[in-house]
Design a protein around this motif. Structure first.
Motif, PDB file in Angstrom:
ATOM      1  N   GLN A 114      20.382  58.933  27.043  1.00  0.00           N
ATOM      2  CA  GLN A 114      19.017  58.925  28.128  1.00  0.00           C
ATOM      3  C   GLN A 114      18.370  60.108  27.722  1.00  0.00           C
ATOM      4  O   GLN A 114      18.809  61.183  27.891  1.00  0.00           O
ATOM      5  CB  GLN A 114      19.504  58.580  29.392  1.00  0.00           C
ATOM      6  N   TYR A 115      16.965  59.961  27.644  1.00  0.00           N
ATOM      7  CA  TYR A 115      15.981  61.155  27.450  1.00  0.00           C
ATOM      8  C   TYR A 115      15.270  61.017  28.385  1.00  0.00           C
ATOM      9  O   TYR A 115      14.541  60.036  28.980  1.00  0.00           O
ATOM     10  CB  TYR A 115      15.472  61.082  26.103  1.00  0.00           C
ATOM     11  N   ASP A 116      14.694  62.373  28.840  1.00  0.00           N
ATOM     12  CA  ASP A 116      13.562  62.299  30.156  1.00  0.00           C
ATOM     13  C   ASP A 116      12.452  62.750  29.316  1.00  0.00           C
ATOM     14  O   ASP A 116      12.163  63.913  28.674  1.00  0.00           O
ATOM     15  CB  ASP A 116      13.787  63.603  30.890  1.00  0.00           C
ATOM     16  N   LEU A 117      11.340  61.955  29.262  1.00  0.00           N
ATOM     17  CA  LEU A 117       9.991  62.285  28.724  1.00  0.00           C
ATOM     18  C   LEU A 117       8.890  62.395  29.816  1.00  0.00           C
ATOM     19  O   LEU A 117       7.908  62.475  29.545  1.00  0.00           O
ATOM     20  CB  LEU A 117       9.587  60.752  28.194  1.00  0.00           C
ATOM     21  N   SER A 118       9.284  63.024  31.138  1.00  0.00           N
ATOM     22  CA  SER A 118       8.392  63.578  31.901  1.00  0.00           C
ATOM     23  C   SER A 118       7.497  64.490  31.585  1.00  0.00           C
ATOM     24  O   SER A 118       6.518  64.693  32.216  1.00  0.00           O
ATOM     25  CB  SER A 118       9.279  64.049  33.455  1.00  0.00           C
ATOM     26  N   GLY A 119       7.877  65.439  30.796  1.00  0.00           N
ATOM     27  CA  GLY A 119       6.878  66.558  30.118  1.00  0.00           C
ATOM     28  C   GLY A 119       7.392  67.920  30.783  1.00  0.00           C
ATOM     29  O   GLY A 119       6.648  68.801  30.664  1.00  0.00           O
ATOM     30  N   SER A 120       8.404  67.726  31.968  1.00  0.00           N
ATOM     31  CA  SER A 120       8.882  68.974  32.456  1.00  0.00           C
ATOM     32  C   SER A 120       9.390  69.928  31.621  1.00  0.00           C
ATOM     33  O   SER A 120       9.876  69.712  30.647  1.00  0.00           O
ATOM     34  CB  SER A 120       9.681  68.544  33.687  1.00  0.00           C
ATOM     35  N   ALA A 121       9.429  71.208  31.980  1.00  0.00           N
ATOM     36  CA  ALA A 121       9.954  72.260  30.943  1.00  0.00           C
ATOM     37  C   ALA A 121      11.343  71.923  30.825  1.00  0.00           C
ATOM     38  O   ALA A 121      11.888  72.326  29.717  1.00  0.00           O
ATOM     39  CB  ALA A 121       9.877  73.564  32.080  1.00  0.00           C
ATOM     40  N   GLU A 122      12.187  71.576  31.898  1.00  0.00           N
ATOM     41  CA  GLU A 122      13.702  71.118  31.788  1.00  0.00           C
ATOM     42  C   GLU A 122      13.898  70.040  30.427  1.00  0.00           C
ATOM     43  O   GLU A 122      14.829  70.062  29.583  1.00  0.00           O
ATOM     44  CB  GLU A 122      14.359  70.625  32.977  1.00  0.00           C
ATOM     45  N   SER A 123      12.888  69.301  30.394  1.00  0.00           N
ATOM     46  CA  SER A 123      13.068  68.009  29.344  1.00  0.00           C
ATOM     47  C   SER A 123      12.859  68.332  28.095  1.00  0.00           C
ATOM     48  O   SER A 123      13.231  67.846  27.108  1.00  0.00           O
ATOM     49  CB  SER A 123      12.055  66.881  29.785  1.00  0.00           C
ATOM     50  N   TYR A 124      12.230  69.637  27.892  1.00  0.00           N
ATOM     51  CA  TYR A 124      11.879  70.013  26.516  1.00  0.00           C
ATOM     52  C   TYR A 124      12.596  71.463  26.420  1.00  0.00           C
ATOM     53  O   TYR A 124      12.201  72.043  25.245  1.00  0.00           O
ATOM     54  CB  TYR A 124      10.275  70.077  26.194  1.00  0.00           C
ATOM     55  N   GLY A 125      13.235  71.900  27.034  1.00  0.00           N
ATOM     56  CA  GLY A 125      14.061  73.158  26.998  1.00  0.00           C
ATOM     57  C   GLY A 125      13.250  74.353  26.981  1.00  0.00           C
ATOM     58  O   GLY A 125      13.485  75.445  26.151  1.00  0.00           O
ATOM     59  N   GLY A 126      12.163  74.441  27.934  1.00  0.00           N
ATOM     60  CA  GLY A 126      11.672  75.800  27.927  1.00  0.00           C
ATOM     61  C   GLY A 126      10.002  75.534  28.436  1.00  0.00           C
ATOM     62  O   GLY A 126       9.555  74.519  28.713  1.00  0.00           O
ATOM     63  N   GLU A 127       9.507  76.652  28.759  1.00  0.00           N
ATOM     64  CA  GLU A 127       8.085  76.720  29.345  1.00  0.00           C
ATOM     65  C   GLU A 127       7.144  76.195  28.272  1.00  0.00           C
ATOM     66  O   GLU A 127       6.157  75.686  28.805  1.00  0.00           O
ATOM     67  CB  GLU A 127       7.917  78.281  29.842  1.00  0.00           C
ATOM     68  N   GLU A 128       7.521  76.343  27.172  1.00  0.00           N
ATOM     69  CA  GLU A 128       6.317  75.938  26.136  1.00  0.00           C
ATOM     70  C   GLU A 128       6.185  74.516  25.850  1.00  0.00           C
ATOM     71  O   GLU A 128       5.012  73.998  25.652  1.00  0.00           O
ATOM     72  CB  GLU A 128       6.697  76.592  24.658  1.00  0.00           C
ATOM     73  N   ARG A 129       7.103  73.779  26.464  1.00  0.00           N
ATOM     74  CA  ARG A 129       7.012  72.426  26.701  1.00  0.00           C
ATOM     75  C   ARG A 129       6.701  71.889  25.243  1.00  0.00           C
ATOM     76  O   ARG A 129       5.947  70.870  24.872  1.00  0.00           O
ATOM     77  CB  ARG A 129       6.050  71.745  27.445  1.00  0.00           C
ATOM     78  N   THR A 130       7.336  72.232  24.126  1.00  0.00           N
ATOM     79  CA  THR A 130       7.183  71.734  22.759  1.00  0.00           C
ATOM     80  C   THR A 130       8.587  71.469  22.065  1.00  0.00           C
ATOM     81  O   THR A 130       9.578  71.881  22.725  1.00  0.00           O
ATOM     82  CB  THR A 130       6.230  72.813  21.812  1.00  0.00           C
ATOM     83  N   GLY A 131       8.478  70.881  20.932  1.00  0.00           N
ATOM     84  CA  GLY A 131       9.774  70.625  20.340  1.00  0.00           C
ATOM     85  C   GLY A 131      10.257  69.293  20.660  1.00  0.00           C
ATOM     86  O   GLY A 131       9.555  68.393  21.491  1.00  0.00           O
ATOM     87  N   PRO A 132      11.502  68.804  20.096  1.00  0.00           N
ATOM     88  CA  PRO A 132      12.112  67.514  20.406  1.00  0.00           C
ATOM     89  C   PRO A 132      12.440  67.396  22.113  1.00  0.00           C
ATOM     90  O   PRO A 132      12.874  68.531  22.808  1.00  0.00           O
ATOM     91  CB  PRO A 132      13.159  67.322  19.701  1.00  0.00           C
ATOM     92  N   CYS A 133      12.458  66.262  22.620  1.00  0.00           N
ATOM     93  CA  CYS A 133      12.839  65.816  24.039  1.00  0.00           C
ATOM     94  C   CYS A 133      14.419  66.453  23.889  1.00  0.00           C
ATOM     95  O   CYS A 133      15.014  65.771  23.200  1.00  0.00           O
ATOM     96  CB  CYS A 133      12.386  64.719  24.170  1.00  0.00           C
ATOM     97  N   LYS A 134      14.904  66.816  24.894  1.00  0.00           N
ATOM     98  CA  LYS A 134      16.383  67.062  25.151  1.00  0.00           C
ATOM     99  C   LYS A 134      16.978  65.706  25.762  1.00  0.00           C
ATOM    100  O   LYS A 134      16.390  64.983  26.514  1.00  0.00           O
ATOM    101  CB  LYS A 134      16.737  68.032  25.997  1.00  0.00           C
ATOM    102  N   VAL A 135      18.296  65.683  25.351  1.00  0.00           N
ATOM    103  CA  VAL A 135      19.235  64.517  25.937  1.00  0.00           C
ATOM    104  C   VAL A 135      19.382  65.033  27.399  1.00  0.00           C
ATOM    105  O   VAL A 135      19.800  66.011  27.755  1.00  0.00           O
ATOM    106  CB  VAL A 135      20.635  64.450  25.135  1.00  0.00           C
ATOM    107  N   LYS A 136      19.318  63.953  28.287  1.00  0.00           N
ATOM    108  CA  LYS A 136      19.276  64.105  29.772  1.00  0.00           C
ATOM    109  C   LYS A 136      20.751  63.858  30.101  1.00  0.00           C
ATOM    110  O   LYS A 136      21.366  64.569  30.911  1.00  0.00           O
ATOM    111  CB  LYS A 136      18.345  63.220  30.549  1.00  0.00           C
ATOM    112  N   ARG A 137      21.272  62.735  29.511  1.00  0.00           N
ATOM    113  CA  ARG A 137      22.764  62.315  29.849  1.00  0.00           C
ATOM    114  C   ARG A 137      22.912  61.331  28.564  1.00  0.00           C
ATOM    115  O   ARG A 137      22.292  60.533  28.141  1.00  0.00           O
ATOM    116  CB  ARG A 137      22.542  61.492  31.136  1.00  0.00           C
ATOM    117  N   VAL A 138      24.385  61.493  28.441  1.00  0.00           N
ATOM    118  CA  VAL A 138      24.891  60.613  27.344  1.00  0.00           C
ATOM    119  C   VAL A 138      25.444  59.455  28.147  1.00  0.00           C
ATOM    120  O   VAL A 138      26.700  59.951  29.038  1.00  0.00           O
ATOM    121  CB  VAL A 138      25.867  61.375  26.423  1.00  0.00           C
ATOM    122  N   LEU A 139      25.304  58.227  27.995  1.00  0.00           N
ATOM    123  CA  LEU A 139      26.077  57.301  28.691  1.00  0.00           C
ATOM    124  C   LEU A 139      27.229  56.960  28.038  1.00  0.00           C
ATOM    125  O   LEU A 139      27.990  56.037  28.726  1.00  0.00           O
ATOM    126  CB  LEU A 139      24.950  56.035  28.896  1.00  0.00           C
ATOM    127  N   GLY A 140      27.661  57.195  26.983  1.00  0.00           N
ATOM    128  CA  GLY A 140      28.767  56.898  26.221  1.00  0.00           C
ATOM    129  C   GLY A 140      28.508  55.683  25.475  1.00  0.00           C
ATOM    130  O   GLY A 140      27.610  55.476  24.842  1.00  0.00           O
TER     131      GLY A 140
END
Length: 130
Positions: free
Chosen positions: A56-82
């Motif tokens: 599951q990926y979070d595409l909200s655009g928040s700083a947490e979903s992209y790993g930093g204040e710049e909000r750039t780069g690939p979206c981070k994994v929110k959760r691995v469902l298995g």
């Protein structure tokens, strides 16, 4: 509204792209994505790989979903469902309009219904079994 809701395509992540960052998070699984679906809220994206790993990926655009204040780069994994629980690759995926449930379908004809909130399978259907 986004035009892509769900789809099945193969994305090769093993290519020799010099622009790809080699962070550990991005190398969790180098398998090709076989299927993906975007929830009706345009925020939750679920992917499934050839090794049947659901993420599951979070595409909200928040700083947490992209790993930093710049909000750039690939979206981070929110959760691995298995693992998907299918015997063969997942080729079909779709969300219920509530955004709470999504279904995965496999080459062998089985279907699993998932609860996104809890990350578990609620129903499982196999062809020829009533």
């Amino acid at each position: 509204a986004r035009t892509v809701r769900n789809g099945c395509q193969s994305v090769d992540m093993d290519g020799d792209d010099d622009n790809v960052d080699d962070d550990d998070d991005e190398n969790l699984d180098k398998d090709a994505i076989t299927c993906f679906a975007l929830a009706p809220n345009d925020v939750d994206l679920i992917t499934c790989t050839q090794s049947s790993i659901l993420r599951q990926y979070d595409l909200s655009g928040s700083a947490e979903s992209y790993g930093g204040e710049e909000r750039t780069g690939p979206c981070k994994v929110k959760r691995v469902l298995g693992r998907s629980g299918h015997d063969l690759p997942v080729t079909v995926m779709s969300f219920h309009r509530s955004g709470v449930f999504f279904a995965t379908g496999s080459v062998e004809g089985s279907v699993r219904v998932w609860d996104l909130r809890g990350g578990y399978i609620t129903h499982s259907f196999r062809p020829g079994i009533s």
